[in-house]
Design a protein around this motif. Structure first.
Motif, PDB file in Angstrom:
ATOM      1  N   ARG A  34      -9.178  -8.555   3.487  1.00  0.00           N
ATOM      2  CA  ARG A  34      -9.358  -7.183   3.076  1.00  0.00           C
ATOM      3  C   ARG A  34      -8.025  -6.482   2.909  1.00  0.00           C
ATOM      4  N   LEU A  35      -7.710  -6.465   4.462  1.00  0.00           N
ATOM      5  CA  LEU A  35      -6.309  -5.740   4.445  1.00  0.00           C
ATOM      6  C   LEU A  35      -4.861  -6.393   3.715  1.00  0.00           C
ATOM      7  N   LEU A  36      -5.068  -7.426   3.642  1.00  0.00           N
ATOM      8  CA  LEU A  36      -3.344  -8.413   2.461  1.00  0.00           C
ATOM      9  C   LEU A  36      -4.209  -6.982   1.420  1.00  0.00           C
ATOM     10  N   ASP A  37      -5.607  -7.066   0.825  1.00  0.00           N
ATOM     11  CA  ASP A  37      -5.662  -6.889  -0.497  1.00  0.00           C
ATOM     12  C   ASP A  37      -4.887  -5.293  -0.265  1.00  0.00           C
ATOM     13  N   GLY A  38      -5.829  -4.488   0.773  1.00  0.00           N
ATOM     14  CA  GLY A  38      -5.149  -3.170   0.939  1.00  0.00           C
ATOM     15  C   GLY A  38      -3.592  -3.172   0.984  1.00  0.00           C
ATOM     16  N   LEU A  39      -2.859  -3.748   1.681  1.00  0.00           N
ATOM     17  CA  LEU A  39      -2.101  -3.331   1.675  1.00  0.00           C
ATOM     18  C   LEU A  39      -1.067  -3.828   0.006  1.00  0.00           C
ATOM     19  N   HIS A  74      -9.259   2.416   0.583  1.00  0.00           N
ATOM     20  CA  HIS A  74      -9.983   0.570   1.241  1.00  0.00           C
ATOM     21  C   HIS A  74     -10.388   1.092   1.836  1.00  0.00           C
ATOM     22  N   ARG A  75     -10.936   2.258   2.770  1.00  0.00           N
ATOM     23  CA  ARG A  75     -11.650   2.335   3.948  1.00  0.00           C
ATOM     24  C   ARG A  75     -11.618   1.461   4.442  1.00  0.00           C
ATOM     25  N   ILE A  76     -10.023   1.284   4.930  1.00  0.00           N
ATOM     26  CA  ILE A  76      -9.444   0.785   6.291  1.00  0.00           C
ATOM     27  C   ILE A  76      -8.920   1.546   7.040  1.00  0.00           C
ATOM     28  N   ASN A  77      -9.176   1.074   8.022  1.00  0.00           N
ATOM     29  CA  ASN A  77      -8.640   2.544   9.300  1.00  0.00           C
ATOM     30  C   ASN A  77      -7.775   1.493  10.265  1.00  0.00           C
ATOM     31  N   LEU A  78      -6.024   1.594   9.836  1.00  0.00           N
ATOM     32  CA  LEU A  78      -5.432   1.420  10.377  1.00  0.00           C
ATOM     33  C   LEU A  78      -5.596   1.897  12.272  1.00  0.00           C
ATOM     34  N   HIS A  79      -4.391   1.166  13.501  1.00  0.00           N
ATOM     35  CA  HIS A  79      -4.488   0.753  14.409  1.00  0.00           C
ATOM     36  C   HIS A  79      -3.771   2.247  14.629  1.00  0.00           C
ATOM     37  N   ASP A 131      -3.026   7.071   6.350  1.00  0.00           N
ATOM     38  CA  ASP A 131      -4.323   8.090   4.907  1.00  0.00           C
ATOM     39  C   ASP A 131      -4.925   7.825   4.307  1.00  0.00           C
ATOM     40  N   TRP A 132      -3.943   7.118   3.393  1.00  0.00           N
ATOM     41  CA  TRP A 132      -3.950   6.381   1.750  1.00  0.00           C
ATOM     42  C   TRP A 132      -4.843   5.423   1.986  1.00  0.00           C
ATOM     43  N   MET A 133      -4.395   4.751   2.603  1.00  0.00           N
ATOM     44  CA  MET A 133      -5.847   3.047   3.132  1.00  0.00           C
ATOM     45  C   MET A 133      -7.039   3.503   3.042  1.00  0.00           C
ATOM     46  N   ARG A 134      -7.221   4.626   4.368  1.00  0.00           N
ATOM     47  CA  ARG A 134      -8.474   5.318   4.547  1.00  0.00           C
ATOM     48  C   ARG A 134      -9.202   4.987   3.253  1.00  0.00           C
TER      49      ARG A 134
END
Length: 492
Positions: free
Chosen positions: A375-380, A348-353, A342-345
């Motif tokens: 972008r994924l790594l920056d979000g993590l 960072h507008r990143i949708n995890l699997h 939820d936090w990543m979405r």
């Protein structure tokens, strides 16, 4: 065969060039009747390509066998004897495969970690499942595919079973020893179905897990939309050998399939096959190298651990794994996968699997590049830096394997279609479940129709729902109430 061609795509171009005027569905008539606001979002090209497969692209009077040519090319590309396209996803394809092997009240040996679509097939067909337990990792709270020995034991106890079905890879990227399972099936003259929905890419690089046809499976179901370049709902199922008749499989597919298939989905399947034959090895080589770099970079983020072969690949666990499924253990940061996703979405507008009580995952494919992975790594990294903003992981009461495995006391079909009632969860303990209760993703039912509910599984579902677990097929997604059979368990 000439893999530079794409019969469906080529026919679509020819149809458009001939300026046909349809007085048939679809009613939008190549977009002329579509709302301009919809066309502005979806594009004119989509509506222009949306046509009837019959009396349009390939009808009975002008047919050039376009779809059959495309399916034959797909079969040749992956080494199958026959291939069928489906525009209804692998959920339909796996049901057709099951129906081609077993009928009402006949037995089918099935891994209990099967997707809900398999359970739906059992309900619709009235097949009697012979369950094979997955290999459970009690430390990681994770199920890996069942072992060949477990399938052998099931056949020895139920020699009248018509065949077997195994899921590989699982949504967690772990794989079964398909070759060994196929061999023991074939020793008995029984076919093996592999639900390989997550394995469309496997035929195209030797460093990937062995794909089902190469391992000896008789029927393999693949979701091209999951790990390939197909549109959503684009699925193929492949057949080899003579243990399942091609006409039987085709008839079962026709029984379930839509009479209005999407040419758009057919065209994407056709184009993906050409892409992978011409460039698949190169594309997968890049994807695998990128996955290795991403996995190493995540491992360097304090508090995060990427599940690797040391975690998943060992005796009593998985036979193999697909490194493109990047699962990240969050035990070191003490917040849940639900809250992390939820936090990543949100930030960072990143949708995890997949997300569960202790993991998140990122699915990598040939479509990713340095931009997407950075972008994924920056979000993590940002996620871990803001760990204090997330609540501590709630207590999801995951049962031990013995309690998690429920007893099947009646056919799934009989419980689902029988007389039912909705009762408070506490009152459902000791009752026969009459619905699928499926934490999603990954979509493997924790309880299914005909199983006897116990306290451990009910507590798991209720605590999971409170923590953010999605249970979409339950009548009550909160798991506060559960549908059960009104009939008691037979005395025997």
């Amino acid at each position: 065969m000439d893999h530079s061609t794409a019969p469906v795509l080529d026919a679509l171009v020819a149809y458009q060039a001939q300026d046909h005027l349809p007085f048939t569905p679809p009613g939008h008539k190549q977009g002329r009747g579509a709302d301009p606001r919809v066309r502005a979002v979806l594009g004119d090209a989509l509506f222009d390509a949306d046509m009837l497969a019959v009396s349009g692209l390939d009808d009975r009077t002008t047919s050039q066998g376009i779809l059959k040519k495309a399916e034959a090319l797909m079969a040749d590309a992956v080494g199958a004897d026959h291939t069928f396209f489906s525009t209804c996803g692998s959920s339909l394809s796996v049901k057709a495969a099951m129906l081609s092997v077993a009928g009402p009240h006949e037995k089918l040996v099935v891994g209990r970690d099967a997707h809900k679509s398999v359970i739906s097939g059992l309900i619709l067909a009235g097949i009697r499942p012979v369950w094979v337990d997955p290999q459970w990792d009690p430390d990681l709270h994770l199920a890996h595919p069942p072992s060949p020995e477990a399938f052998r034991a099931a056949f020895e106890e139920h020699p009248d079973a018509r065949g077997a079905l195994v899921t590989s890879p699982t949504p967690y990227g772990t794989c079964a020893d398909i070759a060994a399972i196929a061999a023991l099936c074939h020793e008995r003259g029984k076919p093996l179905i592999v639900d390989e929905a997550w394995g469309a890419h496997l035929p195209f690089h030797p460093e990937l897990p062995t794909w089902a046809m190469d391992a000896g499976a008789d029927v393999c179901v693949t979701s091209v939309h999951k790990m390939g370049s197909g549109l959503e709902q684009g699925s193929v199922f492949h057949l080899q050998g003579d243990l399942v008749e091609v006409q039987t499989l085709a008839s079962c597919a026709d029984l379930l399939d839509t009479t209005s298939p999407s040419v758009l989905i057919y065209a994407a399947l056709d184009g993906w096959r050409r892409q992978m034959v011409e460039h698949g090895h190169e594309l997968m080589e890049g994807a695998l190298e990128r996955a290795r770099r991403v996995r190493a970079a995540i491992e360097d983020i304090q508090g995060l651990h990427v599940n690797d072969r040391d975690d998943f690949y060992a005796p009593g666990r998985a036979f193999d794994m697909d490194i493109l499924q990047v699962f990240i253990d969050l035990s070191g940061v003490e917040f849940s996968g639900y809250d992390a996703a939820d936090w990543m979405r949100r930030h960072h507008r990143i949708n995890l699997h997949t997300s569960d009580h202790r993991r998140i995952s990122a699915q990598l494919t040939h479509a990713d590049d340095e931009t997407t992975t950075e972008r994924l790594l920056d979000g993590l990294r940002d996620l871990v830096a803001h760990a204090d903003e997330l609540p501590p992981a709630p207590d999801v009461r995951v049962p031990d394997p013995g309690s998690l495995r429920l007893r099947q006391v009646t056919l799934p079909r009989d419980a689902f279609f029988g007389e039912v009632e909705q009762v408070p969860a506490d009152s459902a303990v000791g009752r026969i479940c009459a619905e699928m209760l499926t934490p999603y993703p990954p979509g493997v039912p924790a309880a299914l129709p005909g199983e006897l509910l116990d306290r451990a599984v009910v507590d798991y579902l209720r605590s999971g729902a409170d923590a953010g677990m999605l249970i979409p097929d339950a009548a009550d997604g909160s798991a506060d109430t559960i549908r059960v059979s009104v009939h008691d368990v037979d005395a025997d």
